[in-house]
Design an enzyme around this catalytic site. Structure first.
Site, PDB file in Angstrom:
ATOM      1  CE  LYS A   1      -2.268   0.936   3.831  1.00 42.12           C
ATOM      2  NZ  LYS A   1      -3.111   0.670   4.981  1.00 42.12           N
TER       3      LYS A   1
ATOM      4  CE  LYS B   1      15.659  -4.871   7.111  1.00 44.63           C
ATOM      5  NZ  LYS B   1      14.948  -3.769   7.739  1.00 44.63           N
TER       6      LYS B   1
ATOM      7  CG  ASP C   1      19.760  -2.513   1.608  1.00 38.73           C
ATOM      8  OD1 ASP C   1      19.411  -1.330   1.728  1.00 38.73           O
ATOM      9  OD2 ASP C   1      20.447  -3.111   2.457  1.00 38.73           O
ATOM     10  CG  HIS C   2      14.399   0.964   1.768  1.00 41.78           C
ATOM     11  ND1 HIS C   2      14.556   0.283   2.941  1.00 41.78           N
ATOM     12  CD2 HIS C   2      14.289   2.267   2.108  1.00 41.78           C
ATOM     13  CE1 HIS C   2      14.546   1.149   3.943  1.00 41.78           C
ATOM     14  NE2 HIS C   2      14.381   2.363   3.474  1.00 41.78           N
TER      15      HIS C   2
ATOM     16  CE  LYS D   1      16.782   5.511   2.149  1.00 41.69           C
ATOM     17  NZ  LYS D   1      15.723   6.323   2.732  1.00 41.69           N
TER      18      LYS D   1
ATOM     19  CG  ASP E   1      15.394  -2.685  11.685  1.00 44.62           C
ATOM     20  OD1 ASP E   1      14.714  -3.306  10.853  1.00 44.62           O
ATOM     21  OD2 ASP E   1      15.157  -1.508  12.024  1.00 44.62           O
TER      22      ASP E   1
ATOM     23  CG  HIS F   1      19.074  -0.347   5.464  1.00 46.11           C
ATOM     24  ND1 HIS F   1      18.628  -1.029   4.359  1.00 46.11           N
ATOM     25  CD2 HIS F   1      18.015  -0.290   6.321  1.00 46.11           C
ATOM     26  CE1 HIS F   1      17.359  -1.372   4.541  1.00 46.11           C
ATOM     27  NE2 HIS F   1      16.969  -0.949   5.717  1.00 46.11           N
TER      28      HIS F   1
HETATM   29  C1  BG6 Z   1      13.790  -0.304   7.506  1.00 40.87           C
HETATM   30  C2  BG6 Z   1      13.857  -0.666   8.959  1.00 40.87           C
HETATM   31  O1  BG6 Z   1      14.491  -1.235   6.732  1.00 40.87           O
HETATM   32  O2  BG6 Z   1      14.356   0.994   7.314  1.00 40.87           O
HETATM   33  C3  BG6 Z   1      13.128   0.364   9.799  1.00 40.87           C
HETATM   34  O3  BG6 Z   1      13.270  -1.939   9.152  1.00 40.87           O
HETATM   35  C4  BG6 Z   1      13.650   1.745   9.512  1.00 40.87           C
HETATM   36  O4  BG6 Z   1      13.257   0.077  11.185  1.00 40.87           O
HETATM   37  C5  BG6 Z   1      13.673   2.022   8.009  1.00 40.87           C
HETATM   38  O5  BG6 Z   1      12.812   2.679  10.162  1.00 40.87           O
HETATM   39  C6  BG6 Z   1      14.369   3.345   7.718  1.00 40.87           C
HETATM   40  O6  BG6 Z   1      14.232   3.642   6.360  1.00 40.87           O
HETATM   41  P1  BG6 Z   1      14.280   5.135   5.832  1.00 40.87           P
HETATM   42  O7  BG6 Z   1      14.165   5.018   4.356  1.00 40.87           O
HETATM   43  O8  BG6 Z   1      13.124   5.866   6.479  1.00 40.87           O
HETATM   44  O9  BG6 Z   1      15.584   5.716   6.285  1.00 40.87           O
END
Ligand code: BG6
Length: 490
Positions: A17, A150, A179-180, A184, A237, A242
């Site tokens: 969503k 992940k 890995d988002h 970025k 996490d 990341h």
């Molecule tokens: C996620 C974690 O992968 O990344 C979260 O599980 C965290 O705990 C988030 O809040 C942070 O992502 P961003 O893009 O807001 O920095």
């Protein structure tokens, strides 16, 4: 890009969503979604196609960076979305799914290219992959790809087990591990900035760099995820994935012409060269923290142990800082400091590269001292690049004064594509550059494993920090040992 079917496991979930539908919509608006595009959403709820489509429309209206200009475009976007009720453990449901996928391929004249997106809990990764195999869903003549969220494993061993299992159905080139942070936009530019700019390239080594500081601080606490987070902690996490990806992307040296394979190979070289830690040395290189009560942006907040769902004696880490050394000819002797935590002072992801002393400072008087040059990459929430250089303050006794050159990359922040947009577009095109290769994931777990063990055995003291601060005192001390401090903690 060839047209394909997007098979989405977890289609009624939160990630779909907030991130997946808005990303697909923005790709659609930009003409980056090959047509016809078929999406089959899967979930346990008995949703009709109409209900599914209206939920997707609502998600786009609420979460997309672009507001749909008219209902017609949104209707067109969702018109090829179908819903299929599926119980992940039920083999029969996969055969039903296969029928629907094939039927839609035929109706739309689609080649049988299939992307399976797993937006579900990690316990479902294995059963889904093997059911895809057994049902015949994965035996298309076109391409097949697996996009997986992940966490990829809980530690080194479980990550290896998971990978072995997945590789029975999908080849490494077919697995796209999300890995988002790699999606970025500023992270995607890091390699290129150094690769295409001799000015930066020339400085990118221990000859000129004194240290590198990578911070991802968050203001939020554990939120509604106590059950998940209390077993995971900041190390699993954020750090293992990341933060280590940011390290690789910063330290990488890319050849002029680089392919997806080369980028990932060079990243692997970086993580391979990070000096391994022994369990008994973790204490000297790693700081483990947990937030206590405090105040974040003017609002009083509870400490971690008083958060709903958290064990009152939990020793879970909500903060971690570490010093890493990369033992290669470029970076030998340059400490890379990494920190990440919840309930910190600000939401910010930033990389600061501190250059070596600009002048032979030992020989000059204190008034003549100059601040070091800094190159700052702001990754989020806003992106930007700043160079700190020294100028002369002619009105004030001619002292050196640091000034900032800011590079504005976008007129408007809403023009910046979201991480998920970049990544989903890449996965549909088959470009794996910004997905984590198994080698990187395995080496990251390997590096982190002694930390997990040391935390487990309580070999590293758990330091508390007030919510709304920059972390425990030990984090400052880690840099102070080397004569440095974290930049921009205010
Ligand atoms: C996620 C974690 O992968 O990344 C979260 O599980 C965290 O705990 C988030 O809040 C942070 O992502 P961003 O893009 O807001 O920095």
């Amino acid at each position: 890009m060839e047209p394909a079917t997007f098979v989405l496991f977890g289609a009624t979930g939160d990630l779909a969503k907030r991130k997946i539908y808005p990303a697909l919509y923005n790709l659609f608006v930009d003409g980056k979604l090959a047509q016809p595009f078929s999406l089959i959403g899967l979930g346990r709820r008995e949703w009709s196609d109409e209900l599914f489509q209206s939920n997707v429309e609502q998600a786009v209206r609420q979460f997309s960076r672009r507001t749909p200009s008219d209902d017609a475009s949104l209707r067109q976007f969702v018109s090829n979305f179908r819903f299929c009720v599926l119980d992940i453990g039920q083999q029969d449901d996969y055969r039903k799914l296969l029928k629907l996928v094939e039927q839609r391929e035929e109706e739309l004249g689609l080649p049988d290219n299939r992307l399976f997106y797993l937006s579900v809990g990690p316990e479902f990764f294995e059963p889904i992959a093997s059911n895809i195999q057994e049902s015949g869903l994965g035996s298309a003549r076109g391409w097949k790809r697996l996009v997986i969220e992940k966490p990829f494993g809980h530690d080194l061993q479980s990550a290896r087990d998971l990978n072995r299992k997945l590789s029975e159905t999908f080849a490494e080139e077919e697995i796209f591990r999300i890995d988002h942070y790699l999606g970025k936009p500023m992270v995607q530019k890091l390699g290129a900035l150094q690769q295409a700019n001799p000015v930066i390239q020339a400085l990118w080594s221990n000859r000129y760099v004194a240290n590198v500081q990578i911070t991802a601080s968050e203001t939020v606490g554990v939120e509604e995820r106590a059950g998940y987070y209390d077993h995971i902690g900041a190390v699993r996490d954020m750090f293992q994935n990341h933060m280590l990806q940011l390290l690789m992307m910063t330290a990488i040296h890319l050849p002029h012409e680089s392919s997806s394979e080369k980028v990932r190979f060079k990243k692997k070289n970086v993580i391979e060269a990070v000096q391994p830690l022994q369990k008994q040395d973790v204490r000297a290189q790693v700081v483990r923290g947990q937030y206590a009560e405090g105040s974040v942006q003017g609002k009083p907040v509870a400490g971690y142990l008083s958060e709903p769902g958290i064990a009152p004696d939990s020793r879970n880490d909500t903060f971690i800082a570490a010093r890493l050394l990369i033992e290669d000819s470029y970076w030998r002797g340059v400490p890379f400091y990494i920190r990440t935590g919840k309930r910190m002072k600000e939401k910010s992801t930033r990389i600061v590269v501190e250059f070596k002393e600009p002048l032979a400072q030992a020989t000059v008087s204190s008034e003549d001292r100059a601040a070091p040059n800094l190159l700052i990459f702001e990754i989020g929430p806003n992106e930007g690049i700043t160079l700190q250089i020294n100028s002369k303050d002619l009105e004030n006794k001619g002292e050196f004064r640091p000034v900032h050159i800011d590079l504005d990359l976008h007129d408007r922040q809403e023009d910046v594509p979201e991480a998920y947009e970049n990544l989903i577009g890449d996965a549909l095109r088959g470009d794996a550059t910004f997905f984590a290769h198994w080698d990187e994931v395995e080496l990251s777990w390997q590096w982190v494993q002694p930390i997990l063990d040391a935390f487990e055995e309580n070999l590293v003291p758990l330091q508390t920090y007030a919510a709304g601060s920059y972390g425990p005192a030990g984090s400052d001390a880690l840099l102070a040992e080397d004569g440095y401090h974290w930049w921009f903690d205010v």
